[in-house]
Design a protein around this motif. Structure first.
Motif, mmCIF file in Angstrom:
data_model
loop_
_atom_site.group_PDB
_atom_site.id
_atom_site.type_symbol
_atom_site.label_atom_id
_atom_site.label_comp_id
_atom_site.label_asym_id
_atom_site.label_seq_id
_atom_site.Cartn_x
_atom_site.Cartn_y
_atom_site.Cartn_z
ATOM 1 N N PRO A 1 12.680 7.668 100.892
ATOM 2 C CA PRO A 1 13.920 6.947 100.563
ATOM 3 C C PRO A 1 14.323 6.003 101.702
ATOM 4 O O PRO A 1 13.786 6.095 102.798
ATOM 5 C CB PRO A 1 14.949 8.073 100.414
ATOM 6 N N ALA A 2 15.285 5.131 101.411
ATOM 7 C CA ALA A 2 15.823 4.241 102.449
ATOM 8 C C ALA A 2 16.821 5.074 103.253
ATOM 9 O O ALA A 2 18.042 4.973 103.090
ATOM 10 C CB ALA A 2 16.494 3.039 101.801
ATOM 11 N N THR A 3 16.285 5.911 104.126
ATOM 12 C CA THR A 3 17.066 6.972 104.770
ATOM 13 C C THR A 3 18.400 6.493 105.366
ATOM 14 O O THR A 3 19.450 7.077 105.095
ATOM 15 C CB THR A 3 16.237 7.624 105.902
ATOM 16 N N LEU A 4 18.319 5.427 106.149
ATOM 17 C CA LEU A 4 19.547 5.020 106.838
ATOM 18 C C LEU A 4 20.583 4.456 105.869
ATOM 19 O O LEU A 4 21.784 4.617 106.074
ATOM 20 C CB LEU A 4 19.226 4.027 107.952
ATOM 21 N N LEU A 5 20.098 3.835 104.798
ATOM 22 C CA LEU A 5 21.059 3.349 103.800
ATOM 23 C C LEU A 5 21.784 4.524 103.143
ATOM 24 O O LEU A 5 22.936 4.399 102.718
ATOM 25 C CB LEU A 5 20.338 2.525 102.723
ATOM 26 N N LEU A 6 21.126 5.655 103.068
ATOM 27 C CA LEU A 6 21.795 6.826 102.474
ATOM 28 C C LEU A 6 22.970 7.260 103.355
ATOM 29 O O LEU A 6 24.040 7.621 102.852
ATOM 30 C CB LEU A 6 20.807 7.978 102.291
ATOM 31 N N TYR A 7 22.768 7.200 104.660
ATOM 32 C CA TYR A 7 23.891 7.539 105.560
ATOM 33 C C TYR A 7 25.015 6.506 105.413
ATOM 34 O O TYR A 7 26.198 6.840 105.443
ATOM 35 C CB TYR A 7 23.410 7.634 107.011
ATOM 36 N N GLY A 8 24.610 5.265 105.260
ATOM 37 C CA GLY A 8 25.607 4.214 105.054
ATOM 38 C C GLY A 8 26.348 4.420 103.752
ATOM 39 O O GLY A 8 27.577 4.268 103.681
ATOM 40 N N LEU A 9 25.610 4.793 102.715
ATOM 41 C CA LEU A 9 26.239 4.993 101.407
ATOM 42 C C LEU A 9 27.219 6.163 101.454
ATOM 43 O O LEU A 9 28.321 6.094 100.899
ATOM 44 C CB LEU A 9 25.153 5.228 100.337
ATOM 45 N N ARG A 10 26.835 7.218 102.148
ATOM 46 C CA ARG A 10 27.768 8.351 102.262
ATOM 47 C C ARG A 10 29.069 7.895 102.921
ATOM 48 O O ARG A 10 30.168 8.239 102.462
ATOM 49 C CB ARG A 10 27.123 9.481 103.083
ATOM 50 N N GLU A 11 28.937 7.087 103.953
ATOM 51 C CA GLU A 11 30.141 6.606 104.652
ATOM 52 C C GLU A 11 30.964 5.684 103.743
ATOM 53 O O GLU A 11 32.192 5.753 103.700
ATOM 54 C CB GLU A 11 29.723 5.866 105.927
ATOM 55 N N ALA A 12 30.264 4.826 103.012
ATOM 56 C CA ALA A 12 30.964 3.891 102.106
ATOM 57 C C ALA A 12 31.754 4.671 101.064
ATOM 58 O O ALA A 12 32.916 4.342 100.764
ATOM 59 C CB ALA A 12 29.947 2.982 101.415
ATOM 60 N N LEU A 13 31.153 5.712 100.532
ATOM 61 C CA LEU A 13 31.831 6.497 99.499
ATOM 62 C C LEU A 13 33.026 7.244 100.087
ATOM 63 O O LEU A 13 34.059 7.404 99.430
ATOM 64 C CB LEU A 13 30.838 7.452 98.828
ATOM 65 N N VAL B 1 25.734 11.810 95.477
ATOM 66 C CA VAL B 1 25.723 11.936 94.012
ATOM 67 C C VAL B 1 27.149 12.166 93.504
ATOM 68 O O VAL B 1 27.604 11.509 92.557
ATOM 69 C CB VAL B 1 24.771 13.072 93.570
ATOM 70 N N GLU B 2 27.866 13.050 94.173
ATOM 71 C CA GLU B 2 29.252 13.305 93.738
ATOM 72 C C GLU B 2 30.118 12.060 93.881
ATOM 73 O O GLU B 2 30.901 11.714 92.994
ATOM 74 C CB GLU B 2 29.845 14.459 94.566
ATOM 75 N N GLY B 3 29.950 11.402 95.010
ATOM 76 C CA GLY B 3 30.752 10.200 95.275
ATOM 77 C C GLY B 3 30.455 9.089 94.276
ATOM 78 O O GLY B 3 31.363 8.413 93.785
ATOM 79 N N LEU B 4 29.189 8.905 93.968
ATOM 80 C CA LEU B 4 28.840 7.854 93.015
ATOM 81 C C LEU B 4 29.359 8.188 91.618
ATOM 82 O O LEU B 4 29.822 7.315 90.896
ATOM 83 C CB LEU B 4 27.324 7.628 92.985
#
Ligand SMILES: Cc1ncc(COP(=O)(O)O)c(C=O)c1O
Length: 444
Positions: free
Chosen positions: A299-311, A97-100
């Motif tokens: 939620p799309a759990t693994l995509l959340l881990y990916g999103l954290r890394e992307a951010l 959330v912070e990153g986005l």
């Protein structure tokens, strides 16, 4: 019978449908022998489903989204699925959330995530802010702008869709005039696509905000940022955007699967009063649960881990640097297209998109032929012309995880593909022009 792919205006036709028609290996053939590939043509072109994956080297996914997923993000997602109601998830969600917020350039924007594509986020933006019968002002300056209006229409919003040429952004003066003429403030919302992915034209949102203020109009500003977020400068707070929507598969460098919405205070209040039926895309339960670090659905759990890394990656590079990189690479691509003596679809240089370029092929040539050759012979995917631009343009995606050498290789492959497809280009001239642009930027 007219080829359906050329009728971008069919009311129930989304741009994605046009994409679906394109023969990725084993797609359907069109009954009228149109740009779909018949069995005979497929045999002739040598397209086989297994062909692409058995080619040596890496695949160049240079469509304007989904984009290449960096190794680091792949590794972050390559893990055991965690309990989405367990102890581990909240820290991930809070960081996301912070990153986005940073990526949207918003201090307090509320972030809602849905396991959906960008279209899901579009639906969320519409059903939470607009009632049946509400008026909305929209613009048809490309396939995705039209689709935006269409989603609102499906929920019985009274959409005033202004037809524009598909070769530029939305003119802010037009917005000012339309809103100024609406003295009773009957428009509840303005629907704008920041970066029209079908044409490669960007709308100047700072100027749109100025136009709205000049007209003194209180309409909600609802913005599709699907192909601009995390690539172009997007200023949610400064431009007083009410709702911005995006997806995971473009500037955020992830696979498709996340619909992302950033919501301002006014839109949050409005969602409480709206009567439009909504269930999955009701953002209220999502926001409530996300405050605790969870979701009201799986939620799309693994995509959340990916999103954290992307951010994290975006933050390490720095958003201003990310934006500058996109500009630099886009300038290199445009220099190549000039050297090929081909026009780009966007006719207004100030509105050239820094995330994709739509290249116009000569009259009588078929841009899908270029795509087919690029894919089958050079392991390079280019974007199709959508809707009324089907067969007339191909699109080079230059967004997300991308560097200079990848752009040069893409341009080299595009030159080869055009040549093999029978379009005369001076081979090497585009690559050399792009190299000169990139050299100018070394050290900047
Ligand atoms: C500007 C824009 N809006 C909306 C969409 C639709 O998003 P999705 O295909 O993820 O549903 C796209 C997809 O490319 C897009 O580029």
């Amino acid at each position: 019978m007219a080829d359906e792919r050329h009728s971008g205006d069919h009311p129930f036709r989304f741009p994605q449908d046009a994409d679906r028609d394109f023969p990725h290996g084993g797609a359907r053939s069109t009954p009228n022998g149109g740009p779909g590939v018949s069995g005979r043509a497929r045999r002739r072109s040598g397209i086989r489903a297994e062909h692409i994956i058995t080619m040596s080297g890496r695949h160049f996914l240079q469509i304007p989204g989904p984009t290449n997923v960096p190794e680091r993000i792949l590794r972050a997602m390559d893990r055991t699925v965690v309990d989405h109601r367990g102890a581990e998830l909240p820290a991930v969600v809070f960081e996301i959330v912070e990153g986005l917020r940073g990526t949207f350039q918003s201090r307090d924007g509320a972030i809602a995530l849905f396991p959906a594509s960008g279209t899901g986020a579009t639906e969320a933006a519409v059903v939470n802010t607009l009632n049946p019968g509400d008026r909305a002002l929209a613009f048809n300056n490309g396939a995705f702008s039209h689709a935006f209006a269409e989603v609102a229409r499906r929920f019985s919003v009274d959409v005033d869709e202004v037809d524009l040429p598909w070769d530029r952004g939305v003119p802010p003066d037009l917005i000012r005039d339309r809103l100024a003429a609406d003295a009773d403030h009957t428009y509840r919302a303005l629907l704008v696509v920041h970066n029209e992915t079908s044409t490669g034209a960007t709308t100047d949102l700072a100027a749109v905000r100025r136009a709205m203020d000049a007209a003194g109009h209180p309409a909600f500003l609802i913005v599709d940022a699907v192909s601009s977020l995390a690539s172009l400068d997007f200023r949610f707070d400064e431009w007083a955007v009410d709702v911005a929507l995006a997806g995971s598969q473009k500037g955020l460098m992830l696979p498709p699967g996340l619909g992302i919405v950033c919501i301002g205070a006014r839109a949050l209040r409005r969602a409480e009063d709206v009567t439009t039926p909504r269930a999955f895309f009701d953002w209220r339960p999502v926001l409530k649960e996300m405050e605790r670090g969870y979701f009201p659905f799986t939620p799309a759990t693994l995509l959340l881990y990916g999103l954290r890394e992307a951010l994290r990656m975006l933050s390490e590079e720095g958003l201003p640097q990310v934006i500058t990189r996109h500009r630099r690479l886009a300038e290199a691509v445009r220099a190549a297209v000039r050297a090929w003596e081909r026009p780009v679809q966007c006719r207004e240089p100030a509105e050239y998109s820094n995330t994709l370029t739509a290249v116009v092929v000569p009259e009588g040539a078929d841009s899908d032929a270029v795509r087919r050759v690029a894919e089958t012979h050079f392991n390079l995917s280019l974007g199709a012309g959508l809707g009324r631009l089907a067969g007339k343009v191909f699109r080079i995606g230059h967004l997300g995880s991308l560097n200079e050498l990848e752009v040069l290789a893409t341009l080299a492959g595009t030159e080869l593909a055009m040549t093999v497809a029978g379009i005369q280009v001076p081979v090497g001239a585009g690559v050399a022009a792009a190299q000169r642009v990139l050299l100018e930027h070394v050290g900047t």
